[in-house]
Motif scaffolding. Structure first.
Motif, PDB file in Angstrom:
ATOM      1  N   UNK A  91      83.632  60.397  66.914  1.00 20.95           N
ATOM      2  CA  UNK A  91      82.334  60.397  67.558  1.00 20.95           C
ATOM      3  C   UNK A  91      81.464  61.816  67.572  1.00 20.95           C
ATOM      4  N   UNK A  92      82.213  62.969  67.697  1.00 23.44           N
ATOM      5  CA  UNK A  92      81.673  64.213  67.802  1.00 23.44           C
ATOM      6  C   UNK A  92      80.954  64.436  66.506  1.00 23.44           C
ATOM      7  N   UNK A  93      81.429  63.992  65.263  1.00 19.59           N
ATOM      8  CA  UNK A  93      80.635  64.026  64.088  1.00 19.59           C
ATOM      9  C   UNK A  93      79.445  63.180  64.145  1.00 19.59           C
ATOM     10  N   UNK A  94      79.422  62.215  64.514  1.00 22.63           N
ATOM     11  CA  UNK A  94      78.241  61.142  64.463  1.00 22.63           C
ATOM     12  C   UNK A  94      77.217  61.656  65.386  1.00 22.63           C
ATOM     13  N   UNK A  95      77.643  62.180  66.797  1.00 20.40           N
ATOM     14  CA  UNK A  95      76.611  62.676  67.763  1.00 20.40           C
ATOM     15  C   UNK A  95      75.946  64.067  66.800  1.00 20.40           C
ATOM     16  N   UNK A  96      77.045  64.903  66.495  1.00 18.32           N
ATOM     17  CA  UNK A  96      76.380  65.924  65.841  1.00 18.32           C
ATOM     18  C   UNK A  96      75.396  65.898  64.622  1.00 18.32           C
ATOM     19  N   UNK A  97      75.723  64.704  63.787  1.00 14.46           N
ATOM     20  CA  UNK A  97      74.881  64.497  62.865  1.00 14.46           C
ATOM     21  C   UNK A  97      73.509  63.964  63.251  1.00 14.46           C
ATOM     22  N   UNK A  98      73.426  63.108  64.385  1.00 16.94           N
ATOM     23  CA  UNK A  98      72.299  62.656  64.989  1.00 16.94           C
ATOM     24  C   UNK A  98      71.568  63.757  65.294  1.00 16.94           C
ATOM     25  N   UNK A  99      72.201  64.884  65.986  1.00 10.97           N
ATOM     26  CA  UNK A  99      71.420  66.003  66.747  1.00 10.97           C
ATOM     27  C   UNK A  99      70.790  66.948  65.466  1.00 10.97           C
ATOM     28  N   UNK A 100      71.382  66.987  64.254  1.00 15.68           N
ATOM     29  CA  UNK A 100      70.990  67.539  63.169  1.00 15.68           C
ATOM     30  C   UNK A 100      69.661  67.066  62.564  1.00 15.68           C
ATOM     31  N   UNK A 101      69.656  65.610  62.503  1.00 12.63           N
ATOM     32  CA  UNK A 101      68.534  64.843  61.904  1.00 12.63           C
ATOM     33  C   UNK A 101      67.543  65.077  63.138  1.00 12.63           C
ATOM     34  N   UNK A 102      67.638  64.858  64.367  1.00 10.75           N
ATOM     35  CA  UNK A 102      66.720  64.921  65.216  1.00 10.75           C
ATOM     36  C   UNK A 102      66.034  66.643  65.357  1.00 10.75           C
ATOM     37  N   UNK A 103      67.009  67.528  64.903  1.00 12.39           N
ATOM     38  CA  UNK A 103      66.470  68.899  65.101  1.00 12.39           C
ATOM     39  C   UNK A 103      65.601  69.050  63.654  1.00 12.39           C
ATOM     40  N   UNK A 104      66.041  68.448  62.500  1.00  7.81           N
ATOM     41  CA  UNK A 104      65.411  68.499  61.134  1.00  7.81           C
ATOM     42  C   UNK A 104      63.969  68.179  61.271  1.00  7.81           C
ATOM     43  N   UNK A 105      63.785  66.900  61.831  1.00  8.67           N
ATOM     44  CA  UNK A 105      62.425  66.016  62.234  1.00  8.67           C
ATOM     45  C   UNK A 105      61.618  67.094  63.284  1.00  8.67           C
ATOM     46  N   UNK A 106      62.335  67.733  64.276  1.00  2.00           N
ATOM     47  CA  UNK A 106      61.573  68.493  65.069  1.00  2.00           C
ATOM     48  C   UNK A 106      60.873  69.596  64.490  1.00  2.00           C
ATOM     49  N   UNK A 107      61.771  70.311  63.370  1.00  2.00           N
ATOM     50  CA  UNK A 107      61.358  71.394  62.844  1.00  2.00           C
ATOM     51  C   UNK A 107      60.094  71.204  61.801  1.00  2.00           C
ATOM     52  N   UNK A 108      60.216  69.973  61.093  1.00  2.00           N
ATOM     53  CA  UNK A 108      59.177  69.800  60.405  1.00  2.00           C
ATOM     54  C   UNK A 108      57.700  69.347  61.354  1.00  2.00           C
ATOM     55  N   UNK A 109      57.955  68.958  62.461  1.00  2.20           N
ATOM     56  CA  UNK A 109      56.722  68.657  63.366  1.00  2.20           C
ATOM     57  C   UNK A 109      55.990  69.830  63.831  1.00  2.20           C
ATOM     58  N   UNK A 110      56.914  70.999  63.761  1.00  7.27           N
ATOM     59  CA  UNK A 110      56.229  72.116  64.378  1.00  7.27           C
ATOM     60  C   UNK A 110      55.072  72.709  63.402  1.00  7.27           C
ATOM     61  N   UNK A 111      54.937  72.206  62.231  1.00 11.89           N
ATOM     62  CA  UNK A 111      54.000  72.769  61.382  1.00 11.89           C
ATOM     63  C   UNK A 111      52.589  72.353  61.762  1.00 11.89           C
ATOM     64  N   UNK A 112      52.621  71.157  62.342  1.00 14.11           N
ATOM     65  CA  UNK A 112      51.281  70.566  63.019  1.00 14.11           C
ATOM     66  C   UNK A 112      50.835  71.553  64.143  1.00 14.11           C
ATOM     67  N   UNK A 113      51.825  72.190  64.926  1.00 11.09           N
ATOM     68  CA  UNK A 113      51.326  72.954  66.087  1.00 11.09           C
ATOM     69  C   UNK A 113      51.132  74.278  65.732  1.00 11.09           C
ATOM     70  N   UNK A 114      51.394  74.700  64.528  1.00 17.16           N
ATOM     71  CA  UNK A 114      51.394  76.180  64.419  1.00 17.16           C
ATOM     72  C   UNK A 114      50.041  77.078  64.425  1.00 17.16           C
ATOM     73  N   UNK A 115      48.926  76.390  63.874  1.00 18.36           N
ATOM     74  CA  UNK A 115      47.702  76.956  63.554  1.00 18.36           C
ATOM     75  C   UNK A 115      46.545  75.579  64.038  1.00 18.36           C
ATOM     76  N   UNK A 116      46.621  75.264  65.266  1.00 15.61           N
ATOM     77  CA  UNK A 116      45.431  74.150  65.597  1.00 15.61           C
ATOM     78  C   UNK A 116      43.955  74.730  65.813  1.00 15.61           C
ATOM     79  N   UNK A 117      43.057  73.849  65.278  1.00 13.02           N
ATOM     80  CA  UNK A 117      41.679  74.625  65.396  1.00 13.02           C
ATOM     81  C   UNK A 117      40.922  73.739  66.022  1.00 13.02           C
ATOM     82  N   UNK A 118      39.627  73.859  66.061  1.00 18.31           N
ATOM     83  CA  UNK A 118      38.633  72.933  66.779  1.00 18.31           C
ATOM     84  C   UNK A 118      37.553  73.564  65.859  1.00 18.31           C
ATOM     85  N   UNK A 119      36.328  72.414  65.580  1.00 15.30           N
ATOM     86  CA  UNK A 119      35.275  72.952  64.866  1.00 15.30           C
ATOM     87  C   UNK A 119      34.223  72.525  65.711  1.00 15.30           C
ATOM     88  N   UNK A 120      32.954  73.444  65.311  1.00 12.57           N
ATOM     89  CA  UNK A 120      31.792  73.112  65.895  1.00 12.57           C
ATOM     90  C   UNK A 120      30.742  73.003  64.749  1.00 12.57           C
TER      91      UNK A 120
END
Length: 706
Positions: A91-120
């Motif tokens: 069970x420890x491995x299963x939960x750890x693997x789940x946390x790794x996958x969630x962390x991986x997707x979270x890291x990918x998701x941060x690219x959207x937040x790195x340089x947000x801009x607005x336009x006029x």
């Protein structure tokens, strides 16, 4: 279908994600790398939101630091004496693997937040009408029974009424179902447009969708509000629109009474191309109307038709990403520079090479070698019918680079994301246009069944890309920025949420029932790390919802939908993609039902979930909520009996979080009595109980052994 314009706009009638929203319009390849702007003044200026950038990056730093501590805590477990470990390895491995996958997707998701801009934007800097590029508008539909014909025609009328020189505006309705209903309805729409367009022009109407305009209680005539002439004209146009609605209904009734089966015709029919009208003067005043064409490409059961990408090729033959290389194509509402879809045709020296590249249409090849002028537009309008039928045939692209290097790319039902990714890889930039007023209004699903069916198709298509040779993490960094590659990777691997959510909805709960701790004690300093990480993610999501005009309730709804979709659509989408990868299943595309249902609408307006869906989606929901409720009750009893609440607190908190956020499922199963409830049918009860029992017994035995 040959049309030699510089720009094209695509409106997917059947692919809108929200009930009524402002569509994001994308300009792809307006300027290629190294190309200079001809105008002195730009049409838009971007602004970096420094406070948001600072907040986002501080959040990333804190959250990432907490994730590092989490990984350290999990890894320390493997260096402990197996005889003194409090938890089994499995069970420890299963939960750890789940946390790794969630962390991986979270890291990918941060690219959207790195340089947000607005336009006029500066629309006053647009060139005069005669200098504007000609524009082709493609409106796609596939099934008049699932996509109401009246709504498709309202989309068409909105596009016809665009504030754009009508002589430079060509509209093409791509009917992938080949339905006579759509063709005849277009003729009715053309008649009504002779009244609607002059009315919009004369009174400077902003909402140019007739259905939306007449559903608004106010006059909305701007400077003409209160004018007797305006009110009289509006009454007259409304009567014309009501007659137009009746005409559409008659068209459908006549087709139904004819005995023709649209479903059969939709899979096997010759190419159909018909010009609905030539430029002519309105009966009210001298106003030119845009060029209107009905196109239905040829279909044969023996030939692959590549779904919407194939239909679009027969015709052409997001704030965070905007701050990088530009937003991804996401289904609907975007403008493209036509040249971007033709690949590297300019390096072909001879017509023979071009024929092997884009097909044997001499007229089409001729259009590639000339700039769009008034003469070329005229040629496009007078192209021989034989030539247009050739271009719309199902075997025209065989042996060419269509779908590989030219046009919308094949290989996935998410042709929009795939094509946008390759365009960005080839150096084309995209720009987000998010005006304060909605430019188009659309229909979306208001019931759970259509949402989940649609989602399964999307997530299968996205993972198709992630598992292909076009994987953004491999192909992207070599041809675009790393951040842009991460954005595309987050989209393609988003369906992987199903793996950790299924695991975290079962394993900690069964361990709670067995008294196996998987998280630190409350008195352990690492407890605050495990508490901080989910609270950080939830708080960030809440702040983004509130900052974009949402509410606390909307945040809760989005969390609920994310959980439901992850254990159903994400799972089935991943399975479909894997089976397709191994050749065990063919790709499929079913248009989402957009027909209005009074009962569905009533439930939607009451914020009630409509659970009238198949057991394929209901069984996982019911099984998992049953496991969580049972384990929560058993876990509470065990904690009270044993007194180890500090060890099991985090698992109790996780289980209660799942139960609370999925309360609508419990309500639909046990409390509600309306038609949208979860009807406890015998197959549902038996199947969900078998699934829950199988999961529990299998994992429970493994938890004890390993």
């Amino acid at each position: 279908m040959y049309c030699g314009h510089d720009l094209l706009s695509i409106i997917y009638f059947n692919e809108l994600e929200k009930e009524i929203e402002s569509l994001n319009l994308y300009t792809i390849g307006t300027w290629k790398e190294g190309r200079k702007m001809e105008e002195t003044l730009p049409l838009s200026v971007s602004h970096v939101n420094k406070s948001l950038v600072l907040t986002n990056r501080l959040y990333m730093l804190l959250h990432f630091t907490a994730l590092c501590f989490l990984v350290y805590y999990r890894l320390c477990f493997f260096f402990q004496d197996p005889q003194t470990r409090e938890a089994p390895l499995f069970p420890w491995l299963l939960v750890f693997a789940s946390e790794i996958i969630l962390s991986f997707i979270w890291i990918l998701d941060q690219a959207f937040r790195w340089h947000p801009i607005s336009r006029t934007v500066f629309p006053e800097r647009l060139p005069q009408d005669h200098n504007l590029p000609p524009l082709d508008v493609f409106i796609c539909t596939a099934d008049p029974t699932k996509e109401p014909t009246l709504d498709v025609m309202n989309t068409l009328l909105s596009a016809m009424a665009l504030d754009y020189p009508p002589e430079k505006l060509h509209l093409y309705v791509s009917d992938d179902g080949g339905s006579p209903v759509t063709l005849n309805a277009m003729k009715e729409a053309s008649k009504f447009a002779r009244w609607w367009l002059p009315f919009c022009t004369r009174y400077r109407i902003e909402c140019r969708c007739p259905k939306a305009y007449f559903s608004i209680s106010e006059s909305h005539g701007g400077d003409f509000d209160g004018s007797f002439e305006f009110l009289a004209d509006k009454k007259m146009i409304k009567e014309k629109y009501e007659a137009f609605e009746e005409g559409i209904k008659r068209v459908k009734e006549d087709q139904d009474n004819s005995g023709d089966t649209t479903v059969k015709r939709g899979q096997n029919h010759p190419p159909v191309i018909e010009v609905i009208q030539e430029n002519s003067c309105s009966e009210i005043e001298q106003v030119k109307l845009p060029f209107l064409v009905y196109v239905s490409r040829e279909k044969k059961p023996s030939q692959p038709h590549h779904f919407k990408a194939g239909a679009l090729n027969a015709l052409v033959l997001w704030q965070g990403m905007d701050g990088l290389m530009g937003p991804v194509l996401s289904g609907t509402g975007f403008y493209m520079k036509r040249e971007s879809l033709y690949g590297n045709y300019k390096i072909k020296d001879t017509d023979l090479e071009l024929q092997q590249y884009v097909g044997k249409s001499n007229e089409f090849i001729k259009s590639l070698n000339q700039n769009c002028t008034t003469d070329s537009v005229t040629v496009g309008r007078t192209l021989p019918l034989k030539e247009t039928l050739l271009l719309a045939s199902c075997d025209y692209e065989i042996g060419t680079q269509w779908g590989k290097e030219v046009g919308f790319l094949y290989g996935t039902v998410c042709e929009d994301v795939h094509t946008g990714f390759i365009l960005n890889c080839n150096g084309w930039n995209s720009v987000l246009c998010d005006p304060p007023e909605a430019q188009f209004l659309g229909n979306s699903t208001t019931n759970l069944n259509d949402l989940l069916v649609q989602g399964t198709r999307w997530y299968c298509g996205l993972l198709d890309i992630g598992l292909s040779r076009f994987c953004p993490l491999i192909c992207g960094p070599l041809r675009m920025s790393l951040l842009q590659s991460l954005c595309y990777a987050q989209l393609t691997y988003f369906p992987l949420y199903c793996l950790p959510l299924w695991c975290l909805a079962i394993v900690p709960q069964l361990c709670l029932l067995s008294g196996i701790p998987l998280y630190p004690k409350v008195s352990d300093p690492f407890f605050f790390i495990f508490l901080f990480i989910p609270l950080s993610a939830l708080t960030k999501h809440l702040s983004e919802v509130l900052s974009t005009g949402g509410t606390f309730r909307k945040w809760i709804i989005e969390q609920r939908i994310w959980m439901i979709v992850s254990i159903t659509s994400h799972l089935y989408g991943c399975l479909d993609a894997i089976l397709k990868k191994f050749g065990l299943k063919d790709a499929s595309f079913l248009p989402t039902n957009k027909v209005e249902d009074e009962e569905q609408t009533r439930l939607y307006q009451m914020d009630k979930y409509d659970f009238r869906t198949s057991n394929m989606f209901l069984v996982p929901m019911v099984a998992l909520i049953t496991i969580n409720i049972s384990c929560f009750i058993g876990g509470i009893y065990r904690v009270v009996s044993v007194g180890n609440w500090d060890q099991m607190f985090m698992q109790l908190l996780l289980t209660s979080h799942i139960i609370v956020f999925n309360y609508p499922i419990i309500e639909g199963l046990l409390i509600r009595k309306d038609v949208g409830r979860i009807y406890p049918s015998l197959p549902l009860v038996i199947t969900s109980n078998i699934l829950a029992t199988t999961i529990t017994c299998t994992l429970y035995s493994l938890l004890k052994k390993v």
